[in-house]
Design an enzyme around this catalytic site. Structure first.
Site, short mmCIF file in Angstrom:
data_model
loop_
_atom_site.label_atom_id
_atom_site.label_comp_id
_atom_site.label_asym_id
_atom_site.label_seq_id
_atom_site.Cartn_x
_atom_site.Cartn_y
_atom_site.Cartn_z
N PRO A 28 0.76 -1.00 0.06
CA PRO A 28 0.03 -0.05 -0.14
C PRO A 28 0.95 1.25 0.06
CG PRO A 28 0.10 -1.14 2.27
CD PRO A 28 0.93 -1.90 1.21
N MET A 29 0.58 1.99 -0.69
CA MET A 29 1.51 3.14 -0.87
C MET A 29 0.54 4.58 -1.24
SD MET A 29 4.78 1.72 -2.70
CE MET A 29 4.08 0.93 -3.80
N GLN A 105 -6.57 -0.42 1.43
CA GLN A 105 -6.25 -0.46 2.68
C GLN A 105 -6.96 0.59 3.31
OE1 GLN A 105 -2.45 1.45 3.81
NE2 GLN A 105 -1.86 -0.22 5.07
N HIS A 170 -5.36 -1.07 7.94
CA HIS A 170 -3.84 -0.43 8.64
C HIS A 170 -3.81 -0.30 9.96
CE1 HIS A 170 -0.30 1.61 8.13
NE2 HIS A 170 -0.47 2.75 7.32
N TYR A 175 0.07 5.05 13.10
CA TYR A 175 -1.27 5.73 12.90
C TYR A 175 -2.37 5.18 13.90
CZ TYR A 175 0.87 7.37 8.53
OH TYR A 175 1.70 7.81 7.60
C1 LIG Z 1 5.41 6.74 -1.29
C2 LIG Z 1 5.18 5.73 -0.23
C3 LIG Z 1 3.73 5.68 0.40
C4 LIG Z 1 3.69 4.97 1.19
N1 LIG Z 1 2.39 4.81 1.91
C5 LIG Z 1 1.75 3.94 2.77
C6 LIG Z 1 0.59 3.68 3.09
O1 LIG Z 1 -0.37 4.46 2.54
N2 LIG Z 1 0.09 2.51 3.80
C7 LIG Z 1 1.14 1.82 4.51
O2 LIG Z 1 0.92 0.98 5.10
N3 LIG Z 1 2.46 1.89 3.89
C8 LIG Z 1 2.82 2.96 3.18
N4 LIG Z 1 4.13 2.95 2.72
C9 LIG Z 1 5.00 1.73 3.18
C10 LIG Z 1 5.27 0.70 1.90
O3 LIG Z 1 3.83 0.11 2.04
C11 LIG Z 1 6.28 -0.31 2.31
O4 LIG Z 1 6.06 -1.01 3.40
C12 LIG Z 1 7.73 0.57 2.33
O5 LIG Z 1 7.57 1.24 1.01
C13 LIG Z 1 8.63 -0.50 2.24
O6 LIG Z 1 8.39 -1.46 1.02
P1 LIG Z 1 9.80 -1.05 -0.28
O7 LIG Z 1 11.29 -1.15 0.58
O8 LIG Z 1 9.49 -2.40 -1.22
O9 LIG Z 1 9.45 0.28 -0.97
C14 LIG Z 1 4.67 3.87 1.65
C15 LIG Z 1 5.78 3.98 1.23
C16 LIG Z 1 6.06 4.91 0.12
C17 LIG Z 1 7.37 4.72 -0.59
#
Ligand SMILES: Cc1cc2nc3c(=O)[nH]c(=O)nc-3n(C[C@H](O)[C@H](O)[C@H](O)COP(=O)(O)O)c2cc1C
Length: 371
Positions: A28-29, A105, A170, A175
């Site tokens: 989730p991002m 999410q 989440h 949060y």
């Molecule tokens: C731009 C961005 C936005 C994110 N937004 C969320 C989010 O809305 N909810 C969440 O649980 N994690 C969020 N994360 C964390 C990611 O879900 C993930 O756990 C984290 O990027 C590690 O994975 P990676 O190393 O493959 O990027 C976000 C990460 C990034 C980079």
């Protein structure tokens, strides 16, 4: 990387009513590309590209439940109200059209900040704290707690009605739900607080139970958790496997099918004092202690962790060998991929076809648009 056998990543998996074609999950991002809180055709096309690129399960960016101050940025999408839900219907239809599977999410940001923006209503949290000693907003009343639980259940019912395949709650990263878990931000003396993690997870358990009631027995429920908080990366909610069992097992008993254990680097052992430097990670321990299906995450295919992204830095490519080893041992069931999929919708298809030469890594510039 060409010598490794990535087949273990491409085994199907069935979780209740959901069958996934492979083990790759889009993490989730948050992207803040939903003006007025309403997802647009551009958001639908963004997710559809990941489905076409062979991601097994897509988790949406955090999308907020119906509370007056449930989001901390005006471009975060709502998961309530006719216009936003119509936008989400466009997203799931587009993803299904490309053969993908997806869950939203469901999120409430509690007292955690994203920018200087302030919602119109006061932010709410267990004890009116963003972090230990950092007052912000108000402590939730009993009726605010009951309404928030109902808002999560309503959002989950709407997700199912719109055709989504699962929901993720989440409960991580500092949060709202995590602010209840954390003793530093939950100073309540009623039934939602207490000295033990089991006591402080009552709010989450009630959300999970209400969501389960709303979606019925066969619809998979995912819960995302993390030891660390954005407010303090060194926090650990569970210092021992016994504490982790106390935290997570009651949540599984309340209705969680899948625990999504957020780490910044998936290969880091959770309790190295017990099983060594190559020991089980957070998702590995969660699976062992609760029997639930688990998702791991953190720097898959990349040589730098997610904190780099928030300071505008990219990351280069890294071998998948360690992932394959752990996946082959079935330490966890699914692996979420974040930034690599922000920059490249075809990351999964490239891995499946051993097309490593065309992997791109993570370019921070891709945060400014929906690639
Ligand atoms: C731009 C961005 C936005 C994110 N937004 C969320 C989010 O809305 N909810 C969440 O649980 N994690 C969020 N994360 C964390 C990611 O879900 C993930 O756990 C984290 O990027 C590690 O994975 P990676 O190393 O493959 O990027 C976000 C990460 C990034 C980079």
């Amino acid at each position: 990387m060409s010598s490794i056998d990535t087949n273990v990543l491409f085994r199907p998996l069935t979780i209740k009513s959901l069958t996934l074609k492979n083990r790759i999950v889009m993490a989730p991002m948050t992207r803040t590309f939903s003006p007025g809180g309403v997802p647009t055709p551009a958001n639908a096309a963004y997710y559809q590209r990941r489905a076409a690129g062979q991601v097994g399960l897509i988790l949406s960016e955090g999308t907020v439940v119906d509370r007056p101050a449930s989001r901390n940025d005006p471009n975060i999408p709502f998961f309530h109200g006719e216009a936003a839900l119509a936008g989400w219907k466009g997203v799931i239809d587009a993803v299904h059209g490309a053969g993908g599977r997806m869950g939203p999410q469901l999120w409430h940001t509690g007292a955690a900040r994203y920018s200087e923006w302030e919602p119109e209503a006061p932010v709410e949290s267990p004890s009116g704290l963003d972090a230990p000693g950092a007052a912000r907003g108000v402590a939730m009343s009993d009726s605010a707690i009951a309404d928030t639980i109902a808002a999560f259940a309503k959002a989950a019912a709407d997700a199912k009605r719109l055709g989504f395949d699962t929901v993720e709650i989440h409960g991580a990263h500092g949060y709202l739900i995590d602010q209840f878990f954390w003793s530093g931000t939950n100073l309540r003396t009623d039934q939602y607080g207490g000295a033990t993690i089991r006591q402080r997870s009552r709010f989450a358990r009630e959300i999970v139970a209400a969501v389960r009631k709303a979606v019925g027995p066969d619809f998979p429920i995912i819960l995302r958790v993390s030891q660390w908080k954005q407010q303090d990366l060194s926090v650990r909610l569970a210092e021992t496997p016994a504490a982790m069992t106390d935290w997570l097992l009651p949540l599984v008993e309340a209705g969680v099918d899948v625990l999504h254990c957020s780490q910044r680097r998936f290969w880091e052992p959770e309790f190295p004092e017990i099983d060594g430097e190559n020991g089980l990670n957070c998702a590995g321990w969660a699976k062992k202690l609760t029997g639930a299906t688990t998702i791991s995450v953190g720097s898959v295919g990349l040589d730098g962790d997610v904190l780099n992204a928030f300071s505008g830095k990219g990351s280069g490519i890294m071998s998948l060998d360690r992932l394959i080893e752990r996946m082959a041992r079935d330490e966890f069931d699914l692996i979420a991929v974040g930034r690599a999929l922000i920059s490249d919708p075809n990351w999964t298809a490239k891995i499946q076809s051993n097309n490593y030469e065309s992997l791109k890594g993570f370019d921070a510039a891709s945060l400014a648009e929906l690639v």
